[in-house]
Design an enzyme around this catalytic site. Structure first.
Site, PDB file in Angstrom:
ATOM      1  N   CYS A 120     -38.369 -41.053  22.041  1.00  0.00           N
ATOM      2  CA  CYS A 120     -39.485 -42.004  22.187  1.00  0.00           C
ATOM      3  C   CYS A 120     -39.911 -42.095  23.641  1.00  0.00           C
ATOM      4  CB  CYS A 120     -39.075 -43.363  21.640  1.00  0.00           C
ATOM      5  SG  CYS A 120     -37.522 -43.983  22.288  1.00  0.00           S
ATOM      6  N   GLU A 180     -39.692 -51.009  17.940  1.00  0.00           N
ATOM      7  CA  GLU A 180     -39.638 -49.976  18.989  1.00  0.00           C
ATOM      8  C   GLU A 180     -40.448 -48.804  18.459  1.00  0.00           C
ATOM      9  OE1 GLU A 180     -38.467 -50.362  21.855  1.00  0.00           O
ATOM     10  OE2 GLU A 180     -36.833 -51.809  21.769  1.00  0.00           O
TER      11      GLU A 180
HETATM   12  P1  NDP Z   1     -41.536 -43.060  10.865  1.00  0.00           P
HETATM   13  O1  NDP Z   1     -42.256 -44.301  11.255  1.00  0.00           O
HETATM   14  O2  NDP Z   1     -42.211 -42.087  10.018  1.00  0.00           O
HETATM   15  O3  NDP Z   1     -40.170 -43.429  10.112  1.00  0.00           O
HETATM   16  C1  NDP Z   1     -39.215 -44.316  10.660  1.00  0.00           C
HETATM   17  C2  NDP Z   1     -38.432 -44.965   9.537  1.00  0.00           C
HETATM   18  O4  NDP Z   1     -39.267 -45.843   8.781  1.00  0.00           O
HETATM   19  C3  NDP Z   1     -37.857 -43.967   8.539  1.00  0.00           C
HETATM   20  O5  NDP Z   1     -36.577 -44.421   8.160  1.00  0.00           O
HETATM   21  C4  NDP Z   1     -38.837 -44.070   7.392  1.00  0.00           C
HETATM   22  O6  NDP Z   1     -38.299 -43.687   6.166  1.00  0.00           O
HETATM   23  C5  NDP Z   1     -39.131 -45.551   7.390  1.00  0.00           C
HETATM   24  N1  NDP Z   1     -40.345 -45.928   6.700  1.00  0.00           N
HETATM   25  C6  NDP Z   1     -41.406 -45.167   6.330  1.00  0.00           C
HETATM   26  N2  NDP Z   1     -42.359 -45.926   5.756  1.00  0.00           N
HETATM   27  C7  NDP Z   1     -41.894 -47.196   5.762  1.00  0.00           C
HETATM   28  C8  NDP Z   1     -42.436 -48.443   5.342  1.00  0.00           C
HETATM   29  N3  NDP Z   1     -43.643 -48.562   4.806  1.00  0.00           N
HETATM   30  N4  NDP Z   1     -41.688 -49.561   5.532  1.00  0.00           N
HETATM   31  C9  NDP Z   1     -40.476 -49.480   6.101  1.00  0.00           C
HETATM   32  N5  NDP Z   1     -39.920 -48.334   6.524  1.00  0.00           N
HETATM   33  C10 NDP Z   1     -40.616 -47.201   6.365  1.00  0.00           C
HETATM   34  O7  NDP Z   1     -41.063 -42.441  12.247  1.00  0.00           O
HETATM   35  P2  NDP Z   1     -40.295 -41.063  12.498  1.00  0.00           P
HETATM   36  O8  NDP Z   1     -38.987 -41.072  11.767  1.00  0.00           O
HETATM   37  O9  NDP Z   1     -41.237 -39.950  12.247  1.00  0.00           O
HETATM   38  O10 NDP Z   1     -39.953 -41.154  14.048  1.00  0.00           O
HETATM   39  C11 NDP Z   1     -40.794 -40.663  15.042  1.00  0.00           C
HETATM   40  C12 NDP Z   1     -41.547 -41.770  15.744  1.00  0.00           C
HETATM   41  O11 NDP Z   1     -40.635 -42.788  16.150  1.00  0.00           O
HETATM   42  C13 NDP Z   1     -42.237 -41.320  17.010  1.00  0.00           C
HETATM   43  O12 NDP Z   1     -43.544 -41.847  17.064  1.00  0.00           O
HETATM   44  C14 NDP Z   1     -41.411 -41.936  18.139  1.00  0.00           C
HETATM   45  O13 NDP Z   1     -42.100 -42.187  19.315  1.00  0.00           O
HETATM   46  C15 NDP Z   1     -40.906 -43.172  17.503  1.00  0.00           C
HETATM   47  N6  NDP Z   1     -39.655 -43.579  18.122  1.00  0.00           N
HETATM   48  C16 NDP Z   1     -39.654 -44.706  18.893  1.00  0.00           C
HETATM   49  C17 NDP Z   1     -38.519 -45.074  19.580  1.00  0.00           C
HETATM   50  C18 NDP Z   1     -38.506 -46.312  20.421  1.00  0.00           C
HETATM   51  O14 NDP Z   1     -37.434 -46.755  20.817  1.00  0.00           O
HETATM   52  N7  NDP Z   1     -39.635 -46.895  20.744  1.00  0.00           N
HETATM   53  C19 NDP Z   1     -37.293 -44.279  19.500  1.00  0.00           C
HETATM   54  C20 NDP Z   1     -37.392 -43.132  18.621  1.00  0.00           C
HETATM   55  C21 NDP Z   1     -38.553 -42.810  17.964  1.00  0.00           C
HETATM   56  P3  NDP Z   1     -38.532 -42.190   5.637  1.00  0.00           P
HETATM   57  O15 NDP Z   1     -38.093 -41.252   6.698  1.00  0.00           O
HETATM   58  O16 NDP Z   1     -37.646 -42.162   4.461  1.00  0.00           O
HETATM   59  O17 NDP Z   1     -40.004 -42.096   5.327  1.00  0.00           O
END
Ligand code: NDP
Length: 468
Positions: free
Chosen positions: A276, A242
């Protein structure tokens, strides 16, 4: 563990942990543990061992556990809501932290209500083939910082019901809320089936390549989703991704500006636009453009913003400095381009907290970065159109397709327009509402796989055919 203090004491890692600050004030909220890859490996091993007994329970017994877990969330909901407000920033009031905490128990209960019986696919006298869904094993649940509790529940509720064990990795920005939620759930669930590891992206990356993880449920940015798709490929993990969106709303000329203003407002500004499937770019027909701008501006002016612990506020800060800067830069670029600021646009950068005023930008070029990039914050660009086909073309012009909306007094006409839009969900006269009974997911680079409903549930199992 039902008071805020008890909840925080149960999860606080003390001086060895990473401090987490309130985005509204900069005050310390608590300390999140910093787990290592060795901790992660131990969590996956424990989950894998516990999963066997969990999967042997009947579906009714697992649902009984999940219903009691929902009761435990309800009992702790005020404390959980306070933690969400202090850590994530969204206020108690409006569609805020109380709403988020309440949605967690609702989602658990509704996930248990979906009918999941054996499906007979052929029964013609010669062939008898049925499909059942078996557990995958260990599921990784990796989530973002915008709706930390609710999105975690979206991932773990169907995974647990289907007989999987889960290892959760929360965002670095909002780990405390998710640690607390897991603690509450684990006061009811059998030991081991729900694990959490808290740490940075490297912990997430290690989880997505772990050989014992069979599926990754990921919600976050498209960039990270892409990395997970690559890194999980080596062990052919199942994925639900997502990812980001940049949802368009199209207002048809027959819409009533006054009647739709509130829906447009909350579609765009729920959780300060950090959602999102929020409305992120609005296309309004020239004949009602000024009226829609006026109604939205008047409504936005009345919405109180401040610390979310104060019940009068319905809007809070942006969650973190990174996101504040993204929004600030896009809005500054819009102003520099000559677009018209109807409201906001100028944050007090020296004031405490990441408060960004509600911002409405009119007469902006359709290819401006504020329109074509995901702002994920409280700044809505409003584009004028005269030709509906052009507006639909604009809505479809990006490489993401999570949600979209059409606004009209004529439902049939709106539905006809909706069929031409490339997105996973198209709402009519509303935007962004999700429902645990209705599948939700993106197309294009907004990801693949759906959550919610029976389709979401079966995606947490592996189909097994018995033929004969
Ligand atoms: P990120 O992609 O930066 O982070 C999401 C999660 O992934 C965090 O827990 C992060 O950890 C983790 N992460 C980071 N790098 C890796 C990796 N290489 N492998 C596995 N996990 C990793 O997103 P954001 O938290 O900034 O969220 C915002 C984004 O999410 C927006 O673009 C939004 O549109 C999208 N979103 C989509 C939704 C949907 O349902 N489609 C719903 C909500 C948000 P850490 O924080 O520790 O780096």
């Amino acid at each position: 563990m039902n008071t805020y203090e008890e909840l925080l004491t149960a999860i606080d890692a003390g001086d060895n942990g990473r401090p987490i600050y309130d985005p509204a004030t900069g005050d310390l909220v608590g300390h999140a543990p910093q787990h290592s890859v060795a901790d992660l490996n131990a969590a996956v091993d424990a989950a894998a061992s516990a999963q066997k007994a969990w999967s042997l329970l009947s579906d009714a017994d697992r649902c009984d556990y999940l219903q009691r877990a929902a009761d435990a969330i309800d009992a702790a909901a005020p404390a959980l809501a306070e933690l969400i407000t202090r850590e994530q920033g969204k206020p108690y009031s409006g569609p805020g932290s109380r709403f988020e905490a309440g949605a967690c128990s609702t989602w658990l209960r509704v996930t248990c209500s979906h009918d999941l019986s054996e499906e007979t696919v052929v029964d013609d006298g010669e062939t008898h083939a049925v499909i059942n869904y078996r557990p995958i094993g260990v599921v990784a649940a990796i989530g973002p910082w915008n709706w930390p509790a609710m999105i975690t529940i979206w991932q773990i509720a169907p995974a647990l019901r289907m007989g999987n064990a889960v290892v959760v990795k929360p965002s670095e920005y909002t780990p405390l809320t998710v640690l607390a939620l897991v603690k509450i759930l684990n006061s009811v669930l059998p030991e081991g089936v729900l694990q959490i590891v808290s740490g940075d992206g490297s912990i997430g990356a290690a989880l997505t390549t772990h050989e014992k993880v069979g599926k990754v449920m990921f919600t976050g940015s498209t960039a990270t989703g892409r990395r997970i798709a690559e890194s999980s490929g080596a062990s052919v993990k199942r994925l639900t991704l997502e990812l980001g969106g940049n949802d368009a709303g199209i207002v048809l000329p027959d819409a009533d500006p006054k009647a739709i203003a509130e829906g447009l407002f909350w579609g765009a500004f729920i959780n300060m636009g950090q959602t999102c499937a929020a409305l992120k770019r609005l296309y309004v027909h020239d004949s009602i453009y000024d009226a829609v701008c006026t109604e939205l501006t008047e409504l936005a002016k009345q919405m109180p913003m401040g610390h979310g612990i104060d019940e009068t506020n319905v809007l809070g800060p942006v969650q973190n400095k990174m996101q504040f800067d993204i929004v600030d830069n896009l809005v500054t670029a819009a102003k520099d381009s000559g677009a018209r600021v109807l409201l906001g646009g100028e944050p007090d950068r020296d004031a405490p907290g990441y408060f960004f005023p509600l911002t409405l930008i009119a007469d902006i070029s359709p290819d401006h970065p504020l329109v074509v990039q995901e702002q994920f914050g409280p700044a809505l660009p409003i584009v004028r159109y005269t030709d509906l086909d052009w507006a639909i073309e604009q809505a479809n012009s990006l490489d993401v397709g999570l949600g979209a909306s059409v606004w009209s007094s004529d439902r049939d006409k709106a539905r006809e327009v909706a069929t031409q839009i490339e997105a996973g969900t198209i709402w009519i006269n509303s935007h962004g509402g999700v429902d645990p009974r209705i599948p939700f997911g993106g197309i294009k680079q907004s990801g693949y796989g759906v959550e919610f409903g029976v389709a979401g549930l079966t995606s947490l199992g592996v189909p097994q055919v018995i033929n004969g």
